[in-house]
Design a protein around this motif. Structure first.
Motif, PDB file in Angstrom:
ATOM      1  N   LEU A   1       0.863  -1.253   0.088  1.00 23.63           N
ATOM      2  CA  LEU A   1       0.036  -0.036   0.169  1.00 23.63           C
ATOM      3  C   LEU A   1       0.834   1.206   0.038  1.00 23.63           C
ATOM      4  CD1 LEU A   1      -2.898  -0.618   2.539  1.00 23.63           C
ATOM      5  CD2 LEU A   1      -3.006  -0.900   0.229  1.00 23.63           C
ATOM      6  N   GLY A   2       0.552   2.097  -0.876  1.00 24.19           N
ATOM      7  CA  GLY A   2       1.282   3.711  -0.761  1.00 24.19           C
ATOM      8  C   GLY A   2       2.690   3.543  -1.346  1.00 24.19           C
ATOM      9  N   ASN A   3       3.470   4.647  -0.942  1.00 22.57           N
ATOM     10  CA  ASN A   3       4.667   4.567  -1.231  1.00 22.57           C
ATOM     11  C   ASN A   3       5.693   4.540  -0.432  1.00 22.57           C
ATOM     12  OD1 ASN A   3       4.450   6.370  -3.930  1.00 22.57           O
ATOM     13  ND2 ASN A   3       3.236   7.489  -2.588  1.00 22.57           N
ATOM     14  N   ARG A   4       5.393   4.476   0.898  1.00 22.67           N
ATOM     15  CA  ARG A   4       6.403   4.402   1.815  1.00 22.67           C
ATOM     16  C   ARG A   4       7.018   3.129   2.088  1.00 22.67           C
ATOM     17  NH1 ARG A   4       7.485   4.131   7.605  1.00 22.67           N
ATOM     18  NH2 ARG A   4       9.680   3.228   7.602  1.00 22.67           N
ATOM     19  N   PRO A   5       6.293   1.975   1.682  1.00 23.63           N
ATOM     20  CA  PRO A   5       6.833   0.485   1.954  1.00 23.63           C
ATOM     21  C   PRO A   5       8.060   0.336   0.650  1.00 23.63           C
ATOM     22  CG  PRO A   5       4.829   0.344   2.087  1.00 23.63           C
ATOM     23  CD  PRO A   5       4.860   1.695   1.714  1.00 23.63           C
ATOM     24  N   TRP A   6       8.171   1.055  -0.492  1.00 25.87           N
ATOM     25  CA  TRP A   6       9.188   0.998  -1.196  1.00 25.87           C
ATOM     26  C   TRP A   6      10.373   1.578  -0.964  1.00 25.87           C
ATOM     27  CZ3 TRP A   6       7.892  -1.936  -5.374  1.00 25.87           C
ATOM     28  CH2 TRP A   6       6.637  -2.093  -5.803  1.00 25.87           C
ATOM     29  N   ASP A   7      10.633   2.351   0.237  1.00 21.09           N
ATOM     30  CA  ASP A   7      11.634   2.935   0.651  1.00 21.09           C
ATOM     31  C   ASP A   7      12.369   1.893   1.276  1.00 21.09           C
ATOM     32  OD1 ASP A   7      10.793   5.304  -0.295  1.00 21.09           O
ATOM     33  OD2 ASP A   7      10.111   5.928   1.774  1.00 21.09           O
ATOM     34  N   GLY A   8      13.723   1.729   1.292  1.00 18.89           N
ATOM     35  CA  GLY A   8      14.355   0.689   2.188  1.00 18.89           C
ATOM     36  C   GLY A   8      14.584  -0.618   1.269  1.00 18.89           C
TER      37      GLY A   8
ATOM     38  N   VAL B   1      -0.395 -11.063   2.623  1.00 18.25           N
ATOM     39  CA  VAL B   1       0.089 -10.167   3.409  1.00 18.25           C
ATOM     40  C   VAL B   1      -0.039  -8.759   2.925  1.00 18.25           C
ATOM     41  CG1 VAL B   1       2.239  -9.185   4.487  1.00 18.25           C
ATOM     42  CG2 VAL B   1       1.959 -11.731   4.403  1.00 18.25           C
ATOM     43  N   VAL B   2      -0.636  -7.717   3.720  1.00 20.47           N
ATOM     44  CA  VAL B   2      -0.478  -6.366   3.224  1.00 20.47           C
ATOM     45  C   VAL B   2       0.481  -5.565   3.951  1.00 20.47           C
ATOM     46  CG1 VAL B   2      -1.800  -4.305   3.078  1.00 20.47           C
ATOM     47  CG2 VAL B   2      -3.026  -6.600   2.789  1.00 20.47           C
ATOM     48  N   VAL B   3       1.445  -5.008   3.020  1.00 22.84           N
ATOM     49  CA  VAL B   3       2.565  -4.248   3.581  1.00 22.84           C
ATOM     50  C   VAL B   3       2.235  -2.637   3.543  1.00 22.84           C
ATOM     51  CG1 VAL B   3       5.179  -3.657   3.631  1.00 22.84           C
ATOM     52  CG2 VAL B   3       4.125  -6.122   2.858  1.00 22.84           C
ATOM     53  N   TYR B   4       2.216  -2.049   4.813  1.00 20.50           N
ATOM     54  CA  TYR B   4       1.888  -0.540   4.659  1.00 20.50           C
ATOM     55  C   TYR B   4       2.297   0.187   5.969  1.00 20.50           C
ATOM     56  CZ  TYR B   4      -1.277  -1.635   8.469  1.00 20.50           C
ATOM     57  OH  TYR B   4      -2.014  -1.788   9.762  1.00 20.50           O
TER      58      TYR B   4
ATOM     59  N   LEU C   1       4.802  -1.117   8.957  1.00 21.54           N
ATOM     60  CA  LEU C   1       6.322  -0.558   8.924  1.00 21.54           C
ATOM     61  C   LEU C   1       6.154   0.270  10.161  1.00 21.54           C
ATOM     62  CD1 LEU C   1       6.867   0.290   5.300  1.00 21.54           C
ATOM     63  CD2 LEU C   1       7.380  -1.880   6.714  1.00 21.54           C
ATOM     64  N   ALA C   2       7.176   0.093  10.843  1.00 27.68           N
ATOM     65  CA  ALA C   2       7.527   0.877  12.249  1.00 27.68           C
ATOM     66  C   ALA C   2       7.985   2.322  11.642  1.00 27.68           C
ATOM     67  CB  ALA C   2       8.509   0.587  13.021  1.00 27.68           C
ATOM     68  N   ASP C   3       7.741   3.509  12.319  1.00 28.83           N
ATOM     69  CA  ASP C   3       8.105   4.701  12.343  1.00 28.83           C
ATOM     70  C   ASP C   3       9.626   4.904  12.364  1.00 28.83           C
ATOM     71  OD1 ASP C   3       8.824   6.415  14.825  1.00 28.83           O
ATOM     72  OD2 ASP C   3       6.879   4.901  15.072  1.00 28.83           O
ATOM     73  N   PRO C   4      10.419   5.696  11.754  1.00 27.97           N
ATOM     74  CA  PRO C   4      11.891   5.898  11.900  1.00 27.97           C
ATOM     75  C   PRO C   4      12.398   6.514  13.473  1.00 27.97           C
ATOM     76  CG  PRO C   4      11.145   7.321  10.402  1.00 27.97           C
ATOM     77  CD  PRO C   4      10.058   6.866  10.768  1.00 27.97           C
ATOM     78  N   PHE C   5      11.272   6.681  14.202  1.00 27.21           N
ATOM     79  CA  PHE C   5      11.590   7.650  15.487  1.00 27.21           C
ATOM     80  C   PHE C   5      11.558   7.014  16.734  1.00 27.21           C
ATOM     81  CE2 PHE C   5       9.620  10.401  12.144  1.00 27.21           C
ATOM     82  CZ  PHE C   5      10.922  11.030  11.515  1.00 27.21           C
ATOM     83  N   GLN C   6      11.627   5.670  16.651  1.00 32.25           N
ATOM     84  CA  GLN C   6      11.423   4.888  17.761  1.00 32.25           C
ATOM     85  C   GLN C   6      10.278   4.769  18.375  1.00 32.25           C
ATOM     86  OE1 GLN C   6      14.120   2.694  18.972  1.00 32.25           O
ATOM     87  NE2 GLN C   6      14.823   3.334  16.822  1.00 32.25           N
ATOM     88  N   GLY C   7       9.016   5.042  17.815  1.00 30.84           N
ATOM     89  CA  GLY C   7       7.841   5.015  18.247  1.00 30.84           C
ATOM     90  C   GLY C   7       7.464   3.704  18.843  1.00 30.84           C
TER      91      GLY C   7
END
Length: 358
Positions: free
Chosen positions: A93-100, A181-184, A215-221
């Protein structure tokens, strides 16, 4: 380790004393950011309890998009390892999972365990960038965004909408999965979208097996959620103003508090990189930031103290995205830099010596 007080260079002892004085004089302080190692997070909660302050992580939008849906209807989740080992259908889903590197790792492997072992893996995307480097079937998001798109997809999946639309084809592919599986990213999808998605996953599980990989946020949430739960029994946005932890996502939103004039002082904690809040410098602020961060110039807060960066020049327990756990991270090049936890503890000690206690 460098420190500044009102724009002038100072030693750490003087900066700690000034920070204690600033916080002691406040009536409604907030501790924000919380992008730091677990020991610093623990020290921040102890300081907030002493001050009667509230806490708000910079990861709040991501954390609460996920927690909101979880509290409303639960969630069916899986892990990165299970996705790579078992999934024969993966919806991105969306754009963020394509990072990394996650999507590339999923695309390069085939299912090796479970009913789908030895078969092919189908990669689907909804509202993504249509990345030509990875072979997948792409579906465009609707004008209303991912939440609206997921609502329409769920309607096709449940049979409330019919026809030969693209989402009808996508729904058929999802139901054909043996282990889907849905990745988001929760922040990108939003609370309403996450709630709709988890409903879709429950619908799919009536006839097949389907799960979410968030996906976890990158700020230790994720680490902050766990520490807050074992420390207070609450999610991260808590306040200690009435001598006990109270959870309220709206009331203890630091940006809202500061914009409304409710808070009169702040402590910004970011030993790990985090986006600078718009309010930084608009009220008396103590900034505890990692060495080399933009805030380490001594001009963005009344008091700035730089500390070691966990995983770089000091060690620390951090959220490990690959393993899905809090794990200790060794420093790449250890130095004698002070830690955020140590500085916070020194500020708290000075406050107690001054007789400040909630």
């Amino acid at each position: 380790m460098a420190a500044w007080v009102k724009g002038g260079a100072a030693d750490v002892d003087a900066a700690v004393e000034a920070a204690a004085d600033l916080l002691a004089a406040s009536r409604v302080p907030v501790l924000a950011g919380l992008s730091a190692e677990v020991s610093a997070l623990r020290a921040a909660y102890r300081l907030a309890e002493t001050l009667g302050a509230s806490l708000d992580p910079v990861s709040g939008p991501s954390v609460y998009a996920e927690l909101g849906a979880l509290s409303a209807g639960g969630a069916m989740t899986t892990t990165r390892a299970e996705t790579i080992g078992r999934a024969d259908v993966v919806l991105i889903l969306g754009n963020r999972p394509w990072d990394g590197d996650l999507i590339a790792e999923i695309a390069e492997a085939a299912p090796s365990r479970g009913r789908a072992a030895g078969g092919e893996r189908a990669l689907l995307s909804l509202g993504g960038p249509q990345n030509g480097a990875t072979r997948h079937v792409a579906y465009a998001a609707e004008a209303g965004g991912l939440a609206v798109s997921l609502g329409h997809l769920r309607a096709f999946a449940k049979g409330h909408l019919a026809g030969e639309a693209a989402y009808a084809d996508l729904a058929r592919r999802l139901y054909a999965a043996q282990y889907g599986v849905v990745v988001y990213d929760p922040e990108e999808v939003g609370e309403l979208g996450v709630e709709m998605l988890q409903g879709l996953i429950r619908d799919l599980n009536e006839s097949t097996r389907f799960f979410a990989l968030t996906l976890a946020d990158p700020f230790q949430g994720r680490a902050t959620v766990q520490l807050s739960a074992w420390t207070t029994g609450q999610a991260p946005r808590v306040g200690f103003g009435r001598h006990q932890p109270e959870h309220d996502p709206w009331r203890f939103d630091s940006a809202r508090q500061i914009a409304a004039g409710e808070a009169d002082a702040a402590l910004w904690l970011a030993s790990l990189p985090a986006p600078r809040p718009a309010w930084l410098g608009s009220l008396p602020t103590v900034a505890i930031v990692g060495e080399g961060s933009p805030e380490a110039a001594g001009e963005t807060a009344e008091i700035v103290i730089t500390v070691g960066v966990p995983g770089q020049n000091v060690g620390g327990a951090l959220w490990n995205e690959r393993r899905g756990v809090i794990a200790y991270t060794e420093p790449k090049a250890a130095t004698d830099a002070q830690t955020a936890a140590g500085v916070l503890a020194r500020i708290r000690d000075r406050l107690i010596e001054k007789g400040v206690s909630c």
